[in-house]
Design a protein around this motif. Sequence first.
Motif, mmCIF file in Angstrom:
data_model
loop_
_atom_site.group_PDB
_atom_site.id
_atom_site.type_symbol
_atom_site.label_atom_id
_atom_site.label_comp_id
_atom_site.label_asym_id
_atom_site.label_seq_id
_atom_site.Cartn_x
_atom_site.Cartn_y
_atom_site.Cartn_z
ATOM 1 N N VAL B 126 -91.545 -47.047 -2.486
ATOM 2 C CA VAL B 126 -91.334 -46.435 -3.381
ATOM 3 C C VAL B 126 -89.850 -46.545 -4.501
ATOM 4 O O VAL B 126 -90.333 -46.737 -5.777
ATOM 5 N N LEU B 127 -88.740 -46.808 -3.844
ATOM 6 C CA LEU B 127 -87.440 -47.064 -4.601
ATOM 7 C C LEU B 127 -87.912 -48.808 -5.911
ATOM 8 O O LEU B 127 -87.225 -48.218 -6.690
ATOM 9 N N PRO B 128 -87.911 -49.180 -5.031
ATOM 10 C CA PRO B 128 -87.812 -50.547 -5.667
ATOM 11 C C PRO B 128 -89.320 -50.738 -6.913
ATOM 12 O O PRO B 128 -88.961 -51.207 -7.833
ATOM 13 N N ILE B 129 -90.274 -49.331 -6.306
ATOM 14 C CA ILE B 129 -90.930 -49.182 -7.917
ATOM 15 C C ILE B 129 -90.492 -48.152 -8.858
ATOM 16 O O ILE B 129 -90.559 -48.979 -10.114
ATOM 17 N N PHE B 130 -89.993 -47.813 -8.827
ATOM 18 C CA PHE B 130 -89.216 -47.207 -10.085
ATOM 19 C C PHE B 130 -88.428 -47.893 -10.145
ATOM 20 O O PHE B 130 -87.662 -47.277 -11.081
ATOM 21 N N ILE B 131 -87.532 -48.178 -9.628
ATOM 22 C CA ILE B 131 -86.446 -49.647 -10.040
ATOM 23 C C ILE B 131 -87.203 -50.096 -11.009
ATOM 24 O O ILE B 131 -86.675 -50.584 -12.436
ATOM 25 N N VAL B 132 -88.242 -51.525 -11.344
ATOM 26 C CA VAL B 132 -88.731 -52.183 -11.873
ATOM 27 C C VAL B 132 -89.636 -51.167 -12.905
ATOM 28 O O VAL B 132 -89.625 -51.590 -13.846
ATOM 29 N N LEU B 133 -90.058 -49.728 -12.617
ATOM 30 C CA LEU B 133 -90.770 -49.371 -13.452
ATOM 31 C C LEU B 133 -89.911 -48.755 -14.818
ATOM 32 O O LEU B 133 -90.297 -49.154 -15.676
ATOM 33 N N GLY B 134 -88.505 -48.615 -14.169
ATOM 34 C CA GLY B 134 -87.308 -48.085 -15.372
ATOM 35 C C GLY B 134 -87.101 -49.625 -16.240
ATOM 36 O O GLY B 134 -87.223 -49.026 -16.629
ATOM 37 N N LEU B 135 -86.895 -50.207 -14.961
ATOM 38 C CA LEU B 135 -86.452 -51.312 -15.700
ATOM 39 C C LEU B 135 -87.162 -52.319 -17.382
ATOM 40 O O LEU B 135 -86.626 -52.229 -18.257
ATOM 41 N N ALA B 136 -88.769 -52.367 -16.564
ATOM 42 C CA ALA B 136 -89.868 -52.815 -17.710
ATOM 43 C C ALA B 136 -90.028 -51.246 -19.104
ATOM 44 O O ALA B 136 -89.450 -52.160 -19.964
ATOM 45 N N LEU B 137 -89.135 -50.659 -18.448
ATOM 46 C CA LEU B 137 -89.089 -49.803 -19.722
ATOM 47 C C LEU B 137 -88.287 -49.183 -20.852
ATOM 48 O O LEU B 137 -87.666 -48.960 -22.056
ATOM 49 N N THR B 138 -87.138 -49.833 -19.812
ATOM 50 C CA THR B 138 -85.609 -50.102 -20.799
ATOM 51 C C THR B 138 -85.844 -51.067 -21.629
ATOM 52 O O THR B 138 -85.676 -51.042 -22.947
ATOM 53 N N PHE B 139 -86.400 -52.384 -21.002
ATOM 54 C CA PHE B 139 -86.462 -53.448 -21.452
ATOM 55 C C PHE B 139 -86.816 -53.880 -23.229
ATOM 56 O O PHE B 139 -86.588 -54.011 -24.151
ATOM 57 N N ALA B 140 -88.251 -52.834 -23.225
ATOM 58 C CA ALA B 140 -88.375 -52.618 -24.795
ATOM 59 C C ALA B 140 -87.670 -51.957 -25.837
ATOM 60 O O ALA B 140 -87.996 -51.937 -26.911
ATOM 61 N N HIS B 141 -87.242 -51.578 -25.539
ATOM 62 C CA HIS B 141 -85.732 -50.829 -26.258
ATOM 63 C C HIS B 141 -84.257 -51.489 -26.099
ATOM 64 O O HIS B 141 -83.547 -51.505 -27.189
ATOM 65 N N ILE B 142 -84.606 -53.081 -25.364
ATOM 66 C CA ILE B 142 -83.206 -53.759 -25.346
ATOM 67 C C ILE B 142 -83.979 -55.006 -26.768
ATOM 68 O O ILE B 142 -84.404 -56.127 -26.246
ATOM 69 N N PRO B 143 -83.356 -54.940 -27.658
ATOM 70 C CA PRO B 143 -83.339 -55.884 -28.693
ATOM 71 C C PRO B 143 -83.592 -57.297 -28.115
ATOM 72 O O PRO B 143 -82.354 -58.275 -27.085
ATOM 73 N N VAL B 159 -97.078 -38.110 -16.519
ATOM 74 C CA VAL B 159 -95.820 -38.133 -15.116
ATOM 75 C C VAL B 159 -96.345 -38.111 -14.344
ATOM 76 O O VAL B 159 -95.653 -38.455 -13.356
ATOM 77 N N ALA B 160 -96.284 -36.526 -13.983
ATOM 78 C CA ALA B 160 -97.019 -36.037 -12.502
ATOM 79 C C ALA B 160 -97.770 -37.404 -12.060
ATOM 80 O O ALA B 160 -97.788 -37.216 -11.168
ATOM 81 N N GLU B 161 -99.116 -37.674 -12.993
ATOM 82 C CA GLU B 161 -99.802 -38.392 -12.454
ATOM 83 C C GLU B 161 -99.077 -40.018 -12.018
ATOM 84 O O GLU B 161 -99.865 -40.262 -10.817
ATOM 85 N N VAL B 162 -98.700 -40.399 -12.763
ATOM 86 C CA VAL B 162 -97.535 -41.740 -12.862
ATOM 87 C C VAL B 162 -97.152 -41.599 -10.981
ATOM 88 O O VAL B 162 -97.327 -42.535 -10.652
ATOM 89 N N VAL B 163 -95.469 -40.714 -11.282
ATOM 90 C CA VAL B 163 -95.027 -40.561 -10.094
ATOM 91 C C VAL B 163 -96.755 -39.876 -8.689
ATOM 92 O O VAL B 163 -95.889 -40.936 -7.899
ATOM 93 N N LEU B 164 -97.611 -39.293 -8.877
ATOM 94 C CA LEU B 164 -98.647 -38.914 -8.092
ATOM 95 C C LEU B 164 -99.128 -40.598 -7.057
ATOM 96 O O LEU B 164 -98.796 -40.768 -6.182
ATOM 97 N N ALA B 165 -99.341 -40.686 -8.206
ATOM 98 C CA ALA B 165 -100.149 -42.320 -7.973
ATOM 99 C C ALA B 165 -99.239 -43.566 -7.789
ATOM 100 O O ALA B 165 -99.052 -44.060 -6.557
ATOM 101 N N ILE B 166 -97.459 -43.556 -7.520
ATOM 102 C CA ILE B 166 -97.016 -44.394 -6.812
ATOM 103 C C ILE B 166 -96.904 -43.619 -5.411
ATOM 104 O O ILE B 166 -96.766 -44.994 -4.651
ATOM 105 N N PHE B 167 -96.441 -42.545 -5.144
ATOM 106 C CA PHE B 167 -96.202 -41.842 -4.430
ATOM 107 C C PHE B 167 -97.433 -42.037 -3.520
ATOM 108 O O PHE B 167 -97.521 -42.616 -2.529
ATOM 109 N N ILE B 168 -99.028 -41.992 -3.394
ATOM 110 C CA ILE B 168 -99.449 -41.894 -3.125
ATOM 111 C C ILE B 168 -100.643 -43.560 -2.388
ATOM 112 O O ILE B 168 -100.412 -44.220 -1.087
#
Lengths: 345, 277
Positions: B126-143, B159-168
């Motif tokens: 789960v840990l690297p998944i959230f890191i990757v997802l967080g990074l990808a979302l952040t990239f959208a705001h970096i010129p 958000v709950a559905e996404v988190v749940l999907a990742i955990f399952i």
Amino acid sequence: MLRSPTGEATLTDAIQVEDLEKTYPPAVRAVQGVSFAVHPGEIFGFLGPNGAGKTTTVSMLTTLLRPTKGRAAVAGLDVAEQPAEVRREIGLVFQDSTADGELTGRENMILAGGLFGMRPSECRGRIDELLGRMDLTEAADRRVKGYSGGMKRRLELAVAMVHTPKILFLDEPTIGLDPQGRAGFWRYIKELRQEQQVTIFMTTHYLDEVENLCDRIAIIDHGRIIASGTNDSLKERVGGDLVELRVPADGADLTETLGSVPGVREVSREANIYRVKCPRAEGLVSALVKACDLAGVTVEGVTVQRPSIDRVFLELTGKAYREEGYDDGRAAQASVFHTRGRGGR
Amino acid sequence: MLVELTALIRREYLRWIRAPMWIVAGLMTPILYLLLFGQAFNLGALVGNVPGGPVVLSRALWGAPDYFSYFAVGMVGLVAVTSALFAGTGVIFDKQLGIMQRTIATPVRRSTIFASILIFRGFLVVLPIFIVLGLALTFAHIPGLVGLTVTQPVGADGVAEVVLAIFILAIAFTSLFLAFGFLFARVESYFGVVNLLNLPILFTSNALYPVGTEPAWLQNITAYNPISLAVDVMRETFFGTTYYPHPVLVYLLGLLAWAAALVAVALLLAARALATK
Ligand SMILES: Nc1ncnc2c1ncn2[C@@H]1O[C@H](COP(=O)(O)OP(=O)(O)O)[C@@H](O)[C@H]1O
Ligand SMILES: [Mg+2]
């Protein structure tokens, strides 16, 4: 109810084993019906050469293996029917180190406590005490992979004792240690027994280990117990001490004379050497020499041989006891007995 | 039971935190994917100027505004598999080192041993998944960087559905590979089988490239692939329901069924491996 080998019911025994068998599929009969009892507070030695069935027996007593036949009770609990309860009462030191090398000694002990339901805060004092007892206080916060062989063995002891078990099982605990390391380890075990009132069941293939450490022993060979008892009682089986008297070659026969000395069990003669078996040589040697003098024969030399467990093994199995990977000259001595044993048969 | 569970997880954690190279390598791979592969491979730039291009692209990308956004969500599946791949190795080493034997010799329940491994190994997925997802979302705001652009408002339930999907998804793959860890005695046999599984799982999913052009049979397999199910939950949440035949809940339930089945198999093999012989 389980009964001791002698027949009377003994609820108080720490370990009772009756006709225990283990056959590994398809047909390796590793343990073939062993029975014995271990009394509370004693150090019981399970001696046997490699492959004799020691580890298999320990594994059944510690619920890691299911017996094929027979019964065993540990701390009054049946190992097959109440394995979880048995595990609560026992500590275990395996033949190979099982501490986690990436963790420190203390962390390994906290883990061990945790597996018995103890919170780190609950077992802190106990852990400090045991680390101190095993002279590991200084090394406690270093990773175990850097420990010496002796330190690792001591840590295993400490880990096995965290939850204050009633019975401690040690499977060849000093294997791989040098003679000094082993003698040191015996001291720790003796102190543990003294202070923690723990019953100790240990396997070994070292003869000197049972002689120096164990109150009672059982000798296992090819999955069967060939003898058991105290060191002294086992040694008495081989006729106790052996006194050799060297006399001049031309003297009269003294077999009768020596045989009539009180305390002598058996006399044999080989050329000018008389071998006298007796329970104890103390006090008898002068009587023997005097008897020779009275018969007009001057004794030229006397040697006394103590009975030893390897002599027991030899007489019972007809083969010399061999300790692999460890040689302090005993193996050579045993083979000397070997030839003698053959000759005497 | 909680004390025992904590003790076992603590040990796994200590081992993990003391092998920094392992951690860095585990996290660097997905980040490199995002930076190199994701950034360089920009489909939108190719078709952007063709008349009607954006609509075709949006359909092909199941509503994602650009390939990176499509791909970044798929990365969740890729990272789930590649991180879970190692889940079984710890079990094999513990068996070989006798540590498992020592644990079995204590009164700790077999289910607690299994739970501790699943929880910790699941965390490592789960840990690297959230890191990757967080990074990808952040990239959208970096010129200057392409990022994962969410095209519709995502509420708390989203958000709950996404988190749940990742955990399952993490539980499903961790269990799958743990099962092999309990089954095999040697790391070599383990990786032999695991590597064989790895690629078909990934490439029958919709994680990396858009589905729609392959034969129908493959499309069917893809639809039921656990990665696809998890990815569909996320894409539908991020990019809207336009192209999706089912509501998010259907995909979530399908994923849950996978996880339940795989946990059951792993539990069975664990029970066998931890039993008195
Ligand atoms: N898992 C096993 N499967 C088959 N045979 C085994 C197994 N473990 C031990 N044995 C055999 O059982 C006998 C007793 O082994 P063991 O109890 O390990 O002896 P010891 O500990 O006294 O050296 C040996 O002949 C050994 O080869
Ligand atoms: Mg052994």
